[in-house]
Design a protein around this motif. Structure first.
Motif, short mmCIF file in Angstrom:
data_model
loop_
_atom_site.label_atom_id
_atom_site.label_comp_id
_atom_site.label_asym_id
_atom_site.label_seq_id
_atom_site.Cartn_x
_atom_site.Cartn_y
_atom_site.Cartn_z
N PHE A 71 -7.46 9.56 5.39
CA PHE A 71 -6.98 8.72 4.28
C PHE A 71 -6.59 7.34 4.80
CE2 PHE A 71 -3.47 6.94 1.79
CZ PHE A 71 -4.07 6.87 0.53
N THR A 75 -5.44 3.23 3.41
CA THR A 75 -5.23 2.23 2.36
C THR A 75 -6.00 0.96 2.71
OG1 THR A 75 -3.21 1.67 3.56
CG2 THR A 75 -2.95 3.00 1.59
N ARG A 76 -6.67 0.98 3.86
CA ARG A 76 -7.34 -0.23 4.35
C ARG A 76 -8.80 0.02 4.74
NH1 ARG A 76 -4.18 -4.24 6.35
NH2 ARG A 76 -6.15 -5.36 6.25
N PHE A 99 2.89 10.60 16.06
CA PHE A 99 3.36 9.81 14.92
C PHE A 99 2.58 10.08 13.64
CE2 PHE A 99 -0.24 6.94 14.96
CZ PHE A 99 -0.66 6.97 16.28
N ALA A 156 -1.55 13.48 3.62
CA ALA A 156 -3.00 13.27 3.53
C ALA A 156 -3.69 14.37 4.34
CB ALA A 156 -3.38 11.88 3.99
N MET A 168 -4.68 13.13 9.62
CA MET A 168 -5.50 12.44 10.62
C MET A 168 -5.65 10.98 10.17
SD MET A 168 -9.30 13.39 11.69
CE MET A 168 -9.47 14.43 13.06
N VAL A 186 -6.85 1.21 13.64
CA VAL A 186 -7.46 -0.12 13.69
C VAL A 186 -6.51 -1.02 14.48
CG1 VAL A 186 -8.47 -1.97 12.32
CG2 VAL A 186 -8.33 0.34 11.37
N HIS A 215 -5.48 -4.68 13.63
CA HIS A 215 -4.82 -5.04 12.37
C HIS A 215 -3.69 -4.10 11.96
CE1 HIS A 215 -7.86 -8.06 12.10
NE2 HIS A 215 -8.79 -7.14 12.31
N LYS A 251 3.46 10.84 -1.32
CA LYS A 251 4.26 11.28 -0.18
C LYS A 251 4.88 12.65 -0.48
CE LYS A 251 4.45 7.93 2.86
NZ LYS A 251 4.21 6.60 2.28
C1 ANZ Z 1 -6.22 2.51 8.63
C2 ANZ Z 1 -5.27 1.39 8.55
C3 ANZ Z 1 -5.42 0.10 9.00
C4 ANZ Z 1 -4.09 1.77 7.90
C5 ANZ Z 1 -4.40 -0.80 8.83
C6 ANZ Z 1 -3.06 0.91 7.71
C7 ANZ Z 1 -3.22 -0.39 8.17
P1 ANZ Z 1 0.74 4.92 2.87
O1 ANZ Z 1 0.64 3.59 2.20
O2 ANZ Z 1 2.10 5.26 3.28
O3 ANZ Z 1 0.05 6.01 2.10
N1 ANZ Z 1 -1.87 7.35 7.52
C8 ANZ Z 1 -2.70 8.12 6.80
N2 ANZ Z 1 -2.37 9.42 6.93
C9 ANZ Z 1 -1.30 9.45 7.74
C10 ANZ Z 1 -0.50 10.50 8.27
N3 ANZ Z 1 -0.76 11.78 7.98
N4 ANZ Z 1 0.53 10.18 9.08
C11 ANZ Z 1 0.77 8.89 9.39
N5 ANZ Z 1 0.05 7.87 8.94
C12 ANZ Z 1 -0.98 8.13 8.12
O4 ANZ Z 1 -0.03 4.76 4.27
C13 ANZ Z 1 -1.37 5.01 4.41
C14 ANZ Z 1 -1.75 4.56 5.79
O5 ANZ Z 1 -1.00 5.31 6.73
C15 ANZ Z 1 -3.20 4.79 6.05
O6 ANZ Z 1 -3.92 3.57 6.12
C16 ANZ Z 1 -3.21 5.31 7.48
O7 ANZ Z 1 -3.39 4.14 8.27
C17 ANZ Z 1 -1.86 5.88 7.68
F1 ANZ Z 1 -4.53 -2.04 9.23
O8 ANZ Z 1 -5.62 3.54 7.79
B1 ANZ Z 1 -4.20 3.25 7.52
#
Ligand code: ANZ
Ligand code: ZN
Ligand code: ZN
Length: 820
Positions: free
Chosen positions: A244, A246-247, A323, A329, A332, A336, A339, A415
């Motif tokens: 999962f 958000t980016r 962490f 989700a 996993m 990135v 960023h 959440k």
């Molecule tokens: C790649 C990415 C790039 C992300 C970036 C963020 C910034 P919220 O908004 O709280 O839902 N994530 C997904 N599953 C996770 C888990 N089980 N434990 C910890 N972190 C997890 O946050 C969603 C973001 O949290 C997702 O987007 C993922 O990192 C991370 F520049 O994906 B992101």
């Protein structure tokens, strides 16, 4: 001053109220109802603390106020009596949790009674009572039938020395609370879950409609935590693994994946070679809460496996990390590092490549110069056909593309996760399930409820129920073959999720609650408690209410109309009251030294009840003095007539004070009461009606002494049940306030002038705008304050004496003055 025997008076009225059952209520369709409720306490062995006294006084004032305003008031009390501390006490001092809890509850009741709280004690309940927890089991079965209960493997804290599961509070810095030399491990156990997520949208959408403090609503929203994002499929050894994000705009910059170290399928990804290292890594992982996770050092270990980036088709390594939350989700994440700061630090630490995919406005970001992740917006680079797109636009564009090649889709995520209610300990409600080798998991028959907790158990070695063969061995309800009972007990939040429905009919042995009674009393009109319950308890209670509505037990979906959060009470030194700081003030000591009425009055004087406050011994003295002065006034005043000016003040106070109490501005009301007493205590006589009105205003704050004085005035009934005074608008006249103000201002002006000039003056001539003349008629108080003889003229008075021609200087609210 008369000596007042508070102890005797308070005891006398507490006993009279109880004997006459004046706070016991029944449904009465002719009367408007009001359900006032404080969050029920955990009856700790230490008894009431000052925070409790504050909480209950706030509620009691509201309950008494509503009762006097002709509401049929349900105001009950009970005990959240299951839970860990009683079991810990059992382990430590060898006392049975049942006995321990019973003693604690008795002590609580006694102490609460000494505060003069107007509870309907006939409705008292305790969650550890089989008459109560039977219905926990019943409701669990109903939830099970409705498909809201399931079993799933989940991580628990495990102490190898105790050989038992630990609650989060029993883990201190990753060690067992009893074995400070033993690391707490994470173990996967099959546990019971309740599908609260089925109601997540309704729980979220109805928050704006609640008459609750805004900060609590925001906390609930965040706890539910709705995010919109994209599920991306990564191929790992030809299997699909969902991630999962958000980016999705950063997908070309993914240089590794991280799977949660607690993920149930972690070892599907761990290669033979890496297995020992991964196992060693897991062993030294600390069990921490999600909150602590944020500040914790991010660590990981390579699993040996690689995933294929769905867009670049590049192979990226997969790490196990501490962490990543296992049950958020898919457990996993795609990392990135260019960023995301967390990923950036991780990549630096483990020398993983970093790839820039968003360029800033100045077009000057260079990978080898970056000290931290670039988390702002910009245009896509190194992203193949998406290059040049603004990253915010790319979120949708990339998601659409993934969708078109069946490697991803748009999703919504929360959440809030399903509610794990299994507890591997004794002092809770046994979960009414049976394991049969032939039939599988079989629910207990309703007619066999309650499943009682066995009395005789061994504490200290794991879950006492698991070692109790008499409890465990049972006949299967389906095939009658030998089977085993579930030994998990319920999270005590289950108990507190519906207790407010039980109060209206707390002794009912046939049903968890009587529909007609609940229909009359519910929802709770005023729910009073601390902000620490913003999430768990208040969300679970809302959830239960919605489920019970859908199961047709009730017809409403929200349990608490109005929520009132009291502030924190700090010790005199400004710190949290705690034994180690020696700043604890015990309410019972204060009651013994002063009186319950004085304590209540002081607690409500400290601050607005919804704001934090600081205990003050001086404040306590001053409250006590006021209560004494109040009694003194009633002892000495003659019953006669009230003059119109006092009538004005009394009625104006009634009007404003009523609003203050209704809106929980108790401290503001108290200031008005103090002013009123200051003024009336200058009087020689007052009408009986006014004396009674003032007494009634004081009653919710100081119920005992007002009950005593009420009877001294010749009343035979209870002031507790009397009618709240109504302000007589005809007697309120602003003129009196203007007059007071004008006289006070004049006295102040004159005294200021006298201070500046040195010569002795004896006379003052005052010139005012004509329509102000009427406020300056009775000058005796000003003459007394200034020692001057005063004459007032309107500026247009032809016959005025004005040797210095001062009158021309007079302005509105600012008289001109000539002194001689
Ligand atoms: C790649 C990415 C790039 C992300 C970036 C963020 C910034 P919220 O908004 O709280 O839902 N994530 C997904 N599953 C996770 C888990 N089980 N434990 C910890 N972190 C997890 O946050 C969603 C973001 O949290 C997702 O987007 C993922 O990192 C991370 F520049 O994906 B992101
Ligand atoms: Zn231990
Ligand atoms: Zn069977």
């Amino acid at each position: 001053m008369v000596e007042i025997n508070f102890v005797e008076i308070e005891k006398k009225w507490q006993e009279a109220w109880e004997k006459e059952k004046i706070f016991e209520v029944k449904e009465d369709s002719k009367k408007k109802k009001c359900y006032v409720l404080e969050m029920f306490p955990y009856p700790s062995g230490a008894g009431l603390h000052m925070g409790h006294a504050l909480n209950y006084t706030i509620g009691d004032i509201q309950a008494r106020f509503k009762r006097m305003n002709n509401f049929n008031v349900l105001y009950p009390m009970g005990y959240d009596a299951f839970g860990l501390p009683a079991e810990n006490a059992a382990i430590k001092v060898g006392e049975h949790p049942g006995k321990y809890t019973e003693n604690s509850m008795n002590n609580f009741v006694m102490q609460q009674k000494s505060l003069g709280l107007s509870y309907d004690w006939s409705k008292k309940l305790a969650t550890c009572d089989p008459e109560y927890y039977k219905w926990n089991q019943y409701l669990f079965l109903k939830f099970f039938e409705a498909g809201l209960v399931y079993r799933k493997k989940s991580a628990v804290n495990w102490c190898p020395k105790c050989a038992t599961v630990l609650a989060n509070e029993q883990v201190h810095n990753g060690k067992c609370w009893r074995h400070s030399d033993t690391d707490v491990e994470t173990k996967q156990l099959e546990q019971w879950f309740i599908k609260i997520t089925k109601y997540v949208e309704e729980l979220l959408n109805e928050i704006p409609k609640l008459d609750w403090p805004n900060r609590i609503k925001v906390l609930q929203e965040n706890w539910i935590g709705k995010s919109f994002g994209t599920e991306v499929i990564f191929k790992i050894n030809n299997d699909d693994w969902k991630v999962f994000t958000t980016r999705p705009d950063t997908l070309y910059g993914v240089t590794f994946l991280v799977i949660s170290a607690q993920h149930s399928k972690l070892f599907d990804l761990v290669t033979k070679e890496e297995k020992p290292k991964v196992e060693a890594f897991l062993k030294k992982l600390k069990s921490v809460s999600e909150k602590e996770l944020e500040d914790m050092e991010k660590e990981g270990i390579f699993t040996g496996s690689y995933a294929i980036n769905p867009l670049t088709k590049e192979k990226v390594p997969i790490y196990a990390g501490n962490f990543v939350v296992a049950d958020y989700a898919s457990g996993m994440v795609m990392a990135v590092p260019a960023h995301d700061q967390r990923d950036f630090e991780f990549a630096k630490k483990y020398s993983i490549p970093i790839k820039l995919v968003i360029q800033n406005k100045e077009n000057n970001l260079k990978l080898n110069e970056m000290q931290r992740a670039y988390t702002d917006n910009g245009l896509l680079v190194n992203s193949d056909k998406f290059n040049g797109l603004h990253n915010r636009e790319a979120i949708d564009k990339i998601t659409e593309y993934l969708q078109s090649i069946n490697l991803g889709s748009k999703t919504v995520l929360y959440k809030l996760r399903d509610w794990l209610i299994s507890r591997q300990r004794y002092w809770g409600t046994p979960i009414p399930m049976i394991y049969c080798d032939k039939c599988g998991i079989v629910p207990v028959n309703e007619k066999d409820l309650p499943i009682l907790l066995p009395e005789k158990v061994k504490f200290g070695e794991g879950n006492p129920l698991a070692t109790n063969s008499e409890f465990i061995n049972v006949k299967c309800p389906k095939c009658n073959g030998s089977a085993k009972r579930e030994t998990d007990t319920m999270d005590t939040f289950f108990d507190s999720s519906w207790y407010f429905l039980r109060y209206p009919d707390s002794k009912n042995a046939k049903v968890p609650f009587d529909n007609a009674k609940v229909k009359y009393w519910m929802p709770v009109d005023h729910y009073i408690g601390g902000a620490e319950h913003a999430c768990m308890h208040l969300i679970y209670a809302r959830f239960f209410t919605k489920v019970l509505r859908d199961l047709k037990y009730i017809e409403f979906g929200e349990p608490f109309n109005k929520l009132f959060n009291q502030g924190m009470l700090y010790g005199e030194d400004g710190n949290k009251m705690s034994k180690s700081l020696g700043n604890v003030v015990n309410p019972i000591d204060i009651i013994n030294k002063y009186s319950a009425d004085s304590l209540r009055f002081n607690l409500m004087s400290l601050a607005s009840p919804d704001k934090d406050s600081v205990w003050s011994n001086n404040g306590m003295e001053s409250a006590n003095k006021f209560v004494n002065k109040f009694v003194d006034f009633y002892t000495n005043i003659k019953i006669g007539k009230t003059n119109v000016k006092i009538e004005h003040l009394v009625n104006k106070t009634i009007k404003e004070y009523t609003e203050d109490i209704a809106n929980y501005k108790y401290n503001v009301g108290i200031i008005k009461l103090r002013t009123l007493l200051d003024v009336v205590s200058q009087e020689k006589e007052l009408a009986k009606q006014d004396l009674e009105s003032i007494l009634k205003l004081m009653h919710p704050l100081c119920p005992h002494i007002t009950e005593e004085l009420w009877h001294k005035l010749g009343n035979k009934d209870f002031i507790s049940l009397s009618n709240w005074p109504v302000a007589d608008e005809k007697k309120i006249n602003d003129k009196f306030d203007k007059e007071d103000k004008a006289l006070n201002n004049l006295a102040e002006d004159l005294n200021n002038i006298l201070k500046i000039i040195q010569d002795k003056k004896t006379k003052a001539f005052v010139y005012v705008i004509p329509n102000e003349l009427e406020f300056l008629k009775d000058l005796s108080s000003v003459e007394k304050k200034t020692g001057l003889e005063i004459k007032v003229f309107a500026v247009n008075d032809k016959a005025k004496y004005d040797p210095e021609n001062k009158s021309g200087k007079a302005k509105l609210n600012k008289p001109a003055i000539h002194l001689e």
